[in-house]
Design an enzyme around this catalytic site. Structure first.
Site, PDB file in Angstrom:
ATOM      1  N   TYR A 101       5.515 -13.795 -14.240  1.00  0.00           N
ATOM      2  CA  TYR A 101       4.425 -12.907 -13.810  1.00  0.00           C
ATOM      3  C   TYR A 101       3.068 -13.437 -14.277  1.00  0.00           C
ATOM      4  O   TYR A 101       2.101 -13.492 -13.512  1.00  0.00           O
ATOM      5  CB  TYR A 101       4.703 -11.511 -14.374  1.00  0.00           C
ATOM      6  CG  TYR A 101       3.699 -10.448 -13.969  1.00  0.00           C
ATOM      7  CD1 TYR A 101       3.736  -9.890 -12.688  1.00  0.00           C
ATOM      8  CD2 TYR A 101       2.724  -9.987 -14.854  1.00  0.00           C
ATOM      9  CE1 TYR A 101       2.821  -8.901 -12.307  1.00  0.00           C
ATOM     10  CE2 TYR A 101       1.815  -9.008 -14.495  1.00  0.00           C
ATOM     11  CZ  TYR A 101       1.877  -8.460 -13.216  1.00  0.00           C
ATOM     12  OH  TYR A 101       0.975  -7.493 -12.843  1.00  0.00           O
ATOM     13  N   VAL A 102       3.008 -13.844 -15.534  1.00  0.00           N
ATOM     14  CA  VAL A 102       1.745 -14.346 -16.100  1.00  0.00           C
ATOM     15  C   VAL A 102       1.311 -15.615 -15.362  1.00  0.00           C
ATOM     16  O   VAL A 102       0.140 -15.767 -15.000  1.00  0.00           O
ATOM     17  CB  VAL A 102       1.898 -14.613 -17.617  1.00  0.00           C
ATOM     18  CG1 VAL A 102       0.704 -15.387 -18.151  1.00  0.00           C
ATOM     19  CG2 VAL A 102       2.059 -13.297 -18.376  1.00  0.00           C
ATOM     20  N   ALA A 111       0.803  -1.232   0.000  1.00  0.00           N
ATOM     21  CA  ALA A 111       0.000   0.000   0.000  1.00  0.00           C
ATOM     22  C   ALA A 111       0.832   1.276   0.000  1.00  0.00           C
ATOM     23  O   ALA A 111       0.284   2.367   0.096  1.00  0.00           O
ATOM     24  CB  ALA A 111      -0.924  -0.006   1.219  1.00  0.00           C
ATOM     25  N   SER A 112       2.150   1.159  -0.129  1.00  0.00           N
ATOM     26  CA  SER A 112       2.986   2.361  -0.019  1.00  0.00           C
ATOM     27  C   SER A 112       2.923   3.234  -1.267  1.00  0.00           C
ATOM     28  O   SER A 112       3.265   4.407  -1.226  1.00  0.00           O
ATOM     29  CB  SER A 112       4.438   1.959   0.273  1.00  0.00           C
ATOM     30  OG  SER A 112       4.956   1.195  -0.797  1.00  0.00           O
ATOM     31  N   ARG A 113       2.509   2.643  -2.393  1.00  0.00           N
ATOM     32  CA  ARG A 113       2.492   3.440  -3.636  1.00  0.00           C
ATOM     33  C   ARG A 113       1.561   2.809  -4.671  1.00  0.00           C
ATOM     34  O   ARG A 113       0.953   1.769  -4.415  1.00  0.00           O
ATOM     35  CB  ARG A 113       3.907   3.541  -4.208  1.00  0.00           C
ATOM     36  CG  ARG A 113       4.460   2.177  -4.574  1.00  0.00           C
ATOM     37  CD  ARG A 113       5.835   2.272  -5.169  1.00  0.00           C
ATOM     38  NE  ARG A 113       6.124   1.055  -5.904  1.00  0.00           N
ATOM     39  CZ  ARG A 113       7.322   0.540  -6.066  1.00  0.00           C
ATOM     40  NH1 ARG A 113       8.365   1.156  -5.570  1.00  0.00           N
ATOM     41  NH2 ARG A 113       7.502  -0.555  -6.759  1.00  0.00           N
ATOM     42  N   ASN A 144       7.136  -8.997   4.469  1.00  0.00           N
ATOM     43  CA  ASN A 144       7.406  -9.682   3.216  1.00  0.00           C
ATOM     44  C   ASN A 144       6.344 -10.780   3.094  1.00  0.00           C
ATOM     45  O   ASN A 144       6.416 -11.787   3.802  1.00  0.00           O
ATOM     46  CB  ASN A 144       8.817 -10.271   3.214  1.00  0.00           C
ATOM     47  CG  ASN A 144       9.083 -11.064   1.943  1.00  0.00           C
ATOM     48  OD1 ASN A 144       8.233 -11.127   1.037  1.00  0.00           O
ATOM     49  ND2 ASN A 144      10.243 -11.674   1.852  1.00  0.00           N
ATOM     50  N   SER A 150      -4.131  -9.826 -13.240  1.00  0.00           N
ATOM     51  CA  SER A 150      -3.776  -8.937 -14.352  1.00  0.00           C
ATOM     52  C   SER A 150      -4.355  -9.489 -15.642  1.00  0.00           C
ATOM     53  O   SER A 150      -4.533 -10.708 -15.781  1.00  0.00           O
ATOM     54  CB  SER A 150      -2.251  -8.855 -14.474  1.00  0.00           C
ATOM     55  OG  SER A 150      -1.900  -8.268 -15.712  1.00  0.00           O
ATOM     56  N   LYS A 200      -0.071 -14.661 -12.009  1.00  0.00           N
ATOM     57  CA  LYS A 200      -1.380 -13.995 -12.052  1.00  0.00           C
ATOM     58  C   LYS A 200      -2.485 -14.954 -12.503  1.00  0.00           C
ATOM     59  O   LYS A 200      -3.630 -14.830 -12.065  1.00  0.00           O
ATOM     60  CB  LYS A 200      -1.314 -12.761 -12.962  1.00  0.00           C
ATOM     61  CG  LYS A 200      -0.431 -11.639 -12.391  1.00  0.00           C
ATOM     62  CD  LYS A 200      -0.950 -11.143 -11.051  1.00  0.00           C
ATOM     63  CE  LYS A 200      -0.174  -9.966 -10.505  1.00  0.00           C
ATOM     64  NZ  LYS A 200      -0.681  -9.503  -9.197  1.00  0.00           N
ATOM     65  N   ASN A 211      -2.852  -6.917  -2.864  1.00  0.00           N
ATOM     66  CA  ASN A 211      -2.426  -6.045  -3.970  1.00  0.00           C
ATOM     67  C   ASN A 211      -0.936  -6.154  -4.288  1.00  0.00           C
ATOM     68  O   ASN A 211      -0.544  -5.970  -5.441  1.00  0.00           O
ATOM     69  CB  ASN A 211      -2.784  -4.597  -3.620  1.00  0.00           C
ATOM     70  CG  ASN A 211      -2.075  -3.597  -4.501  1.00  0.00           C
ATOM     71  OD1 ASN A 211      -2.456  -3.380  -5.650  1.00  0.00           O
ATOM     72  ND2 ASN A 211      -1.006  -2.991  -3.987  1.00  0.00           N
TER      73      ASN A 211
HETATM   74  N1  LIG Z   1       0.558  -1.142 -12.792  1.00  0.00           N
HETATM   75  C1  LIG Z   1      -0.091  -1.867 -13.700  1.00  0.00           C
HETATM   76  O1  LIG Z   1      -0.201  -1.491 -14.882  1.00  0.00           O
HETATM   77  C2  LIG Z   1      -0.737  -3.180 -13.297  1.00  0.00           C
HETATM   78  C3  LIG Z   1      -1.479  -3.893 -14.245  1.00  0.00           C
HETATM   79  C4  LIG Z   1      -2.090  -5.086 -13.885  1.00  0.00           C
HETATM   80  C5  LIG Z   1      -1.954  -5.579 -12.596  1.00  0.00           C
HETATM   81  N2  LIG Z   1      -1.229  -4.887 -11.667  1.00  0.00           N
HETATM   82  C6  LIG Z   1      -1.109  -5.448 -10.320  1.00  0.00           C
HETATM   83  O2  LIG Z   1      -1.551  -4.512  -9.355  1.00  0.00           O
HETATM   84  C7  LIG Z   1      -0.786  -4.638  -8.168  1.00  0.00           C
HETATM   85  C8  LIG Z   1      -0.152  -3.307  -7.797  1.00  0.00           C
HETATM   86  O3  LIG Z   1       0.644  -2.861  -8.872  1.00  0.00           O
HETATM   87  P1  LIG Z   1       1.434  -1.453  -8.848  1.00  0.00           P
HETATM   88  O4  LIG Z   1       1.790  -1.148 -10.244  1.00  0.00           O
HETATM   89  O5  LIG Z   1       0.680  -0.470  -8.035  1.00  0.00           O
HETATM   90  O6  LIG Z   1       2.777  -1.909  -8.075  1.00  0.00           O
HETATM   91  P2  LIG Z   1       3.971  -1.009  -7.452  1.00  0.00           P
HETATM   92  O7  LIG Z   1       5.246  -1.636  -7.885  1.00  0.00           O
HETATM   93  O8  LIG Z   1       3.750   0.445  -7.691  1.00  0.00           O
HETATM   94  O9  LIG Z   1       3.781  -1.268  -5.872  1.00  0.00           O
HETATM   95  C9  LIG Z   1       3.950  -2.545  -5.351  1.00  0.00           C
HETATM   96  C10 LIG Z   1       3.733  -2.509  -3.861  1.00  0.00           C
HETATM   97  O10 LIG Z   1       3.907  -3.859  -3.386  1.00  0.00           O
HETATM   98  C11 LIG Z   1       4.835  -3.867  -2.328  1.00  0.00           C
HETATM   99  N3  LIG Z   1       5.548  -5.142  -2.304  1.00  0.00           N
HETATM  100  C12 LIG Z   1       6.374  -5.661  -3.248  1.00  0.00           C
HETATM  101  N4  LIG Z   1       6.862  -6.854  -2.843  1.00  0.00           N
HETATM  102  C13 LIG Z   1       6.318  -7.093  -1.625  1.00  0.00           C
HETATM  103  C14 LIG Z   1       6.458  -8.141  -0.683  1.00  0.00           C
HETATM  104  N5  LIG Z   1       7.249  -9.206  -0.908  1.00  0.00           N
HETATM  105  N6  LIG Z   1       5.777  -8.062   0.497  1.00  0.00           N
HETATM  106  C15 LIG Z   1       4.975  -6.989   0.736  1.00  0.00           C
HETATM  107  N7  LIG Z   1       4.814  -5.967  -0.110  1.00  0.00           N
HETATM  108  C16 LIG Z   1       5.478  -6.017  -1.273  1.00  0.00           C
HETATM  109  C17 LIG Z   1       5.748  -2.684  -2.566  1.00  0.00           C
HETATM  110  O11 LIG Z   1       6.362  -2.303  -1.354  1.00  0.00           O
HETATM  111  C18 LIG Z   1       4.741  -1.661  -3.103  1.00  0.00           C
HETATM  112  O12 LIG Z   1       4.088  -1.045  -2.014  1.00  0.00           O
HETATM  113  C19 LIG Z   1       0.228  -5.748  -8.431  1.00  0.00           C
HETATM  114  O13 LIG Z   1      -0.264  -6.970  -7.950  1.00  0.00           O
HETATM  115  C20 LIG Z   1       0.329  -5.763  -9.944  1.00  0.00           C
HETATM  116  O14 LIG Z   1       0.742  -7.025 -10.419  1.00  0.00           O
HETATM  117  C21 LIG Z   1      -0.619  -3.702 -11.996  1.00  0.00           C
END
Ligand SMILES: NC(=O)c1ccc[n+]([C@@H]2O[C@H](COP(=O)([O-])OP(=O)(O)OC[C@H]3O[C@@H](n4cnc5c(N)ncnc54)[C@H](O)[C@@H]3O)[C@@H](O)[C@H]2O)c1
Length: 247
Positions: free
Chosen positions: A155-156, A14-16, A63, A142, A159, A90
């Site tokens: 990744y695929v 949830a940090s970003r 983690n 995804s 998901k 998420n």
């Molecule tokens: N951004 C896209 O276009 C997109 C598209 C489809 C699906 N998604 C999915 O949506 C979700 C969020 O994507 P985003 O782009 O906001 O990601 P991001 O990289 O901006 O943020 C990921 C977050 O997950 C946390 N994280 C990573 N590894 C971790 C771990 N081992 N334990 C706990 N926290 C962990 C990070 O600290 C961060 O807060 C993901 O599951 C991603 O696969 C994203």
């Protein structure tokens, strides 16, 4: 909009990005937040920005690939907030490469976080939800988990695995009034997609019926819908939020 006032919500990662937008959306509806991510500083900054909503906020560096960390996070959430109503899985990572160049480590790192992490968090949360016979889980999958994507075998697979896990948990826990659903975003406007070369972005836009990338709010609206009572008879569903990229 369903009533989230006083509901306690765990959001991983949830940090970003999408996770932070989810935290904002739930807090704006009055939900208390329990947030995790991998970096203390980033979590602290996120919590500071969310303070304006006046809801309770608990944060923990976790983690999600480690079972004990997930268990302690859920237990501490219950201690700090009283109980747990909603889990949003998420957090996710990518380590892209063509299959022949993909190391086993990059394969397992991504599976460990995206799929095993989702399983471990769900397992820990379900112990609470199962007992109170009430709860809702939303997993982030995804569009590529539905259609495949070159360069992203790990990744695929993770998901696509999340989709199977979602449907199975929905069947296992429906009788206990716990709903489990997934949201499958397409391209979302985040730091990750901002970094794509212009020609790649243009090609992607061509394939998207709505001719734009999703905002993080577009994704949050779908997650809140499935998480709350507006979706009271929906479980095991994968909601595509991809702008018509894949139908
Ligand atoms: N951004 C896209 O276009 C997109 C598209 C489809 C699906 N998604 C999915 O949506 C979700 C969020 O994507 P985003 O782009 O906001 O990601 P991001 O990289 O901006 O943020 C990921 C977050 O997950 C946390 N994280 C990573 N590894 C971790 C771990 N081992 N334990 C706990 N926290 C962990 C990070 O600290 C961060 O807060 C993901 O599951 C991603 O696969 C994203």
């Amino acid at each position: 909009m369903a009533d989230f006032k006083g509901k306690n919500v765990i959001i991983t990662g949830a940090s970003r990005g999408i996770g932070f937008a989810l935290a904002q959306a739930f807090a704006a509806e009055g939900a208390n937040l329990s947030l995790c991510a991998t970096r203390e500083e980033a979590l602290k900054e996120a919590a500071e920005k969310l303070a304006q909503y006046g809801v309770k906020i608990y944060t923990q560096v976790v983690n999600i690939a480690q079972a004990e960390a997930c268990e302690s996070f859920v237990q501490n959430t219950v201690k700090e907030l009283g109980t747990l109503d909603i889990l949003v899985n998420n957090a996710g990572i990518t380590k892209d490469n063509l299959t022949v160049r993909m190391s086993e480590k990059d394969w397992s790192d991504v599976l460990d976080v995206n799929l095993t992490g989702t399983f471990l968090m769900a397992k820990a949360a379900l112990k609470v939800m199962f007992k109170k016979r009430c709860g809702s889980i939303v997993n982030l999958t995804s569009v590529v988990g539905q259609m495949g994507n070159p360069g992203q075998a790990n990744y695929v697979a993770s998901k696509a695995g999340v989709i199977g896990l979602t449907k199975t948990l929905a069947k296992e826990f429906g009788g206990r009034n716990v709903r489990v659903n997934a949201v499958a975003p397409g391209f979302v406007q985040t730091a990750m997609t901002d970094a794509l070369p212009e020609d790649v972005k243009a090609k992607a836009l061509e394939a998207i019926a709505l001719k734009r990338f999703a905002t993080t709010q577009d994704i949050a609206k779908a997650v809140l819908f499935l998480a709350g009572d507006d979706a009271s008879y929906i479980t095991g569903h994968v909601l595509a939020v991809n702008g018509g990229l894949y139908m």
